[in-house]
Design an enzyme around this catalytic site. Structure first.
Site, PDB file in Angstrom:
ATOM      1  N   ARG A  75     -10.969  46.165 -57.450  1.00 31.73           N
ATOM      2  CA  ARG A  75     -10.552  46.347 -58.287  1.00 31.73           C
ATOM      3  C   ARG A  75     -11.230  48.128 -58.467  1.00 31.73           C
ATOM      4  O   ARG A  75     -10.574  48.620 -59.163  1.00 31.73           O
ATOM      5  CB  ARG A  75     -11.582  46.055 -59.774  1.00 31.73           C
ATOM      6  CG  ARG A  75     -11.162  46.380 -60.857  1.00 31.73           C
ATOM      7  CD  ARG A  75     -11.451  45.525 -61.993  1.00 31.73           C
ATOM      8  NE  ARG A  75     -10.887  45.918 -63.299  1.00 31.73           N
ATOM      9  CZ  ARG A  75     -10.072  45.160 -63.521  1.00 31.73           C
ATOM     10  NH1 ARG A  75      -9.305  43.884 -63.018  1.00 31.73           N
ATOM     11  NH2 ARG A  75      -8.753  45.240 -65.043  1.00 31.73           N
ATOM     12  N   GLY A 126     -15.057  51.131 -72.733  1.00 33.69           N
ATOM     13  CA  GLY A 126     -15.669  50.076 -73.406  1.00 33.69           C
ATOM     14  C   GLY A 126     -15.099  49.612 -73.580  1.00 33.69           C
ATOM     15  O   GLY A 126     -12.944  49.739 -72.656  1.00 33.69           O
ATOM     16  N   HIS A 185      -4.214  49.215 -79.974  1.00 27.56           N
ATOM     17  CA  HIS A 185      -4.757  47.894 -80.034  1.00 27.56           C
ATOM     18  C   HIS A 185      -3.693  47.334 -81.224  1.00 27.56           C
ATOM     19  O   HIS A 185      -4.383  47.982 -81.824  1.00 27.56           O
ATOM     20  CB  HIS A 185      -5.768  47.885 -80.312  1.00 27.56           C
ATOM     21  CG  HIS A 185      -6.454  46.344 -79.753  1.00 27.56           C
ATOM     22  ND1 HIS A 185      -6.072  45.418 -78.620  1.00 27.56           N
ATOM     23  CD2 HIS A 185      -6.937  45.729 -81.317  1.00 27.56           C
ATOM     24  CE1 HIS A 185      -6.665  44.851 -79.005  1.00 27.56           C
ATOM     25  NE2 HIS A 185      -6.998  44.535 -80.981  1.00 27.56           N
ATOM     26  N   ASN A 198      -5.353  55.000 -76.523  1.00 30.03           N
ATOM     27  CA  ASN A 198      -4.881  53.837 -76.790  1.00 30.03           C
ATOM     28  C   ASN A 198      -4.307  52.826 -77.961  1.00 30.03           C
ATOM     29  O   ASN A 198      -4.617  52.911 -79.441  1.00 30.03           O
ATOM     30  CB  ASN A 198      -6.207  52.888 -75.737  1.00 30.03           C
ATOM     31  CG  ASN A 198      -5.404  51.098 -75.860  1.00 30.03           C
ATOM     32  OD1 ASN A 198      -4.196  50.905 -75.435  1.00 30.03           O
ATOM     33  ND2 ASN A 198      -6.244  50.392 -76.112  1.00 30.03           N
TER      34      ASN A 198
HETATM   35  C1  GRF Z   1       1.542  46.338 -78.231  1.00 33.84           C
HETATM   36  O1  GRF Z   1       1.502  45.327 -79.318  1.00 33.84           O
HETATM   37  C2  GRF Z   1       0.544  46.577 -77.668  1.00 33.84           C
HETATM   38  O2  GRF Z   1      -0.175  46.870 -79.355  1.00 33.84           O
HETATM   39  C3  GRF Z   1      -0.117  45.395 -76.931  1.00 33.84           C
HETATM   40  O3  GRF Z   1       1.217  44.321 -76.632  1.00 33.84           O
HETATM   41  C4  GRF Z   1       2.006  45.154 -76.963  1.00 33.84           C
HETATM   42  C5  GRF Z   1       3.304  46.164 -76.337  1.00 33.84           C
HETATM   43  O4  GRF Z   1       4.414  45.994 -77.121  1.00 33.84           O
HETATM   44  N1  GRF Z   1      -1.374  45.403 -75.734  1.00 33.84           N
HETATM   45  P1  GRF Z   1       4.609  47.352 -75.897  1.00 33.84           P
HETATM   46  O5  GRF Z   1       5.494  46.408 -74.505  1.00 33.84           O
HETATM   47  O6  GRF Z   1       4.689  48.174 -76.497  1.00 33.84           O
HETATM   48  O7  GRF Z   1       6.159  46.413 -76.636  1.00 33.84           O
END
Ligand code: GRF
Length: 207
Positions: A65, A143, A109, A107
């Site tokens: 990794r 994290g 989420h 990021n």
């Molecule tokens: C998004 O909702 C992101 O937050 C989550 O997966 C989705 C990715 O969507 N981790 P895309 O690939 O941008 O359409």
């Protein structure tokens, strides 16, 4: 401001950034490369259609990794980003990546952090029976989905949202998420940012 965007899935968040950049000459950032952890994703296709260089860095192509983390860091560094945007990138970046780009990785989420971190935020929120969920744009720290929060958007969960309807709820979240991400990245690009502990200050960098 040079952006490198990392994707794993359909790339609709990436597409929202591409569209904002194409439509607003004053947006303040441009995407110089798109990277993925797997071949053939929608995100890579969207980048190729937009004429943007792409790269793929697969975990299974590396002995460890740490080696993958270093390879990913080298791929991204090669494009000299000012900001890295993880838009549905489904891998946890490691120490090498954070040493190189820490404090400059955003990021998104699909849940209201700190609730429901990890790879199944939509499903977990739905299963918990929340009345509202949403999405969070945050800086990446060491994290999992724990970095300082930049912006959040709320999405109501209704009686129609059954556990089988995770995809439908996720689509509603993604509508909010795309707007939140485009606005956050644009503001950081145009006005800069400062992180003090858990607080993110946009604009007037270093005043
Ligand atoms: C998004 O909702 C992101 O937050 C989550 O997966 C989705 C990715 O969507 N981790 P895309 O690939 O941008 O359409």
């Amino acid at each position: 401001v040079r952006l490198v965007v990392l994707v794993s899935g359909s790339g609709t968040n990436l597409q929202a950034l591409l569209d904002a950049i194409a439509e607003d000459p004053g947006y303040g950032a441009r995407i110089v490369a798109v990277g993925a952890d797997r071949e053939g994703t929608g995100g890579l296709e969207r980048a190729e259609r937009a004429g943007i260089p792409t790269f793929v860095c697969k975990l299974k192509d590396h002995a460890t990794r740490a080696a993958w983390d270093e390879a990913l860091t080298a791929h991204v560094a090669g494009h000299r980003p000012d900001l890295v945007v993880s838009a549905g990138f489904m891998k946890i970046v490691g120490p090498a990546f954070l040493a190189a780009f820490g404090g400059r990785v955003v990021n998104t989420h699909p849940a209201l952090l700190p609730s429901f971190p990890g790879a199944h935020g939509v499903r977990d929120a739905l299963a918990y029976g929340v009345k509202v969920t949403g999405c969070t744009v945050h800086f990446v720290d060491d994290g999992v989905d724990t970095g300082p929060i930049i912006a959040q958007g709320v999405v109501e969960v209704t009686e129609e949202d059954t556990p089988e309807g995770e995809a439908a709820l996720h689509e509603r979240i993604k509508e909010v998420e795309r707007t939140l991400l485009v606005e956050a990245v644009g503001r950081i690009a145009r006005d800069g940012h400062r992180i003090e502990g858990r607080k993110v200050h946009l604009g007037h960098v270093g005043e």
